[in-house]
Design an enzyme around this catalytic site. Structure first.
Site, PDB file in Angstrom:
ATOM      1  N   HIS A 102       0.809  -1.228   0.000  1.00  0.00           N
ATOM      2  CA  HIS A 102       0.000   0.000   0.000  1.00  0.00           C
ATOM      3  C   HIS A 102       0.840   1.275   0.000  1.00  0.00           C
ATOM      4  CE1 HIS A 102       0.530   0.015   4.440  1.00  0.00           C
ATOM      5  NE2 HIS A 102       0.289   1.310   4.340  1.00  0.00           N
TER       6      HIS A 102
ATOM      7  N   ASP B 197      -0.537  -7.414   1.097  1.00  0.00           N
ATOM      8  CA  ASP B 197       0.093  -6.106   1.299  1.00  0.00           C
ATOM      9  C   ASP B 197       1.620  -6.193   1.297  1.00  0.00           C
ATOM     10  OD1 ASP B 197      -0.037  -3.319   1.511  1.00  0.00           O
ATOM     11  OD2 ASP B 197       0.114  -3.381   3.687  1.00  0.00           O
TER      12      ASP B 197
ATOM     13  N   GLY C  14       4.761   6.309   8.280  1.00  0.00           N
ATOM     14  CA  GLY C  14       5.969   5.883   7.592  1.00  0.00           C
ATOM     15  C   GLY C  14       6.560   4.591   8.104  1.00  0.00           C
TER      16      GLY C  14
ATOM     17  N   SER D  69       4.959   1.663   8.043  1.00  0.00           N
ATOM     18  CA  SER D  69       4.529   0.536   7.211  1.00  0.00           C
ATOM     19  C   SER D  69       5.675   0.106   6.307  1.00  0.00           C
ATOM     20  CB  SER D  69       3.315   0.913   6.363  1.00  0.00           C
ATOM     21  OG  SER D  69       2.133   0.771   7.086  1.00  0.00           O
TER      22      SER D  69
END
Length: 185
Positions: free
Chosen positions: A49, A79, A151, A153
């Site tokens: 994502h 993801d 930030g 992820s």
């Protein structure tokens, strides 16, 4: 007289430094960068994502060197995205599959040129399978009480030795952050 809190603090700092050597800034979306994990000498594993554009992808290595990157593969359902660098410049992150409820962990991110950021907490659940709102299925996941700062992820969840336990993502469930175990990622 030794101070156990200083020793504990120093061990956390050491774990962050160890894992920080393989935590990468990923610039692949409009707003702010995200994080990634050195998977191989020329591959960065990150959250799908956070890769919102196909062209002009860049990464910033821990030593401050910037490199272009291209999408090598992606799976929106889980993801996960894999970026290939133009050169072999990374040291792959050491991993561990030993995760237990109650274990002390750190969530890491490199969401800016300023360097590493960290959040600590404990593992609150090791569970699965779970269906994601992105239409995928994860065989397992790790849930923690760490704070998923913007930030983070794509960045690693690490143990107190600095070994990667999994990849943090806020893109699989609505309103919470999960960690995809290293063996699955």
């Amino acid at each position: 007289m030794p101070n156990p809190l200083t020793d504990f603090s120093n061990s956390l700092t050491s774990a962050v430094e160890n894992a920080g050597a393989s935590t990468i800034l990923v610039d692949a979306r409009k707003r702010y960068p995200a994080s990634g994990i050195a998977y191989a000498a020329d591959l960065v594993l990150t959250a799908d994502h956070v890769v919102t554009r196909e062209d002009d992808l860049k990464v910033l290595l821990p030593d401050g060197k910037g490199l272009p990157a291209a999408i090598a593969g992606r799976d929106p359902g889980s993801d996960l995205a894999l970026l290939r660098l133009a050169e072999k410049a990374l040291s792959p992150a050491p991993t561990s599959e030993e995760v237990k409820v109650g274990q002390l962990v750190l969530a890491l991110g490199r969401p800016s040129r300023a360097g590493m950021q960290a959040s600590w907490g404990i593992v609150t659940a090791v569970s699965g399978p779970v269906r994601t709102f992105r239409g995928g299925m994860l065989d397992g996941y790790i849930q923690t009480e760490t704070t998923p700062y913007p930030g983070f992820s794509g960045g690693p969840l690490i143990n107190t030795e600095g070994q990667v336990l999994g990849l943090n993502t806020s893109g699989l469930t609505r309103g919470s952050s999960l960690t995809i175990p290293a063996r699955m990622a």
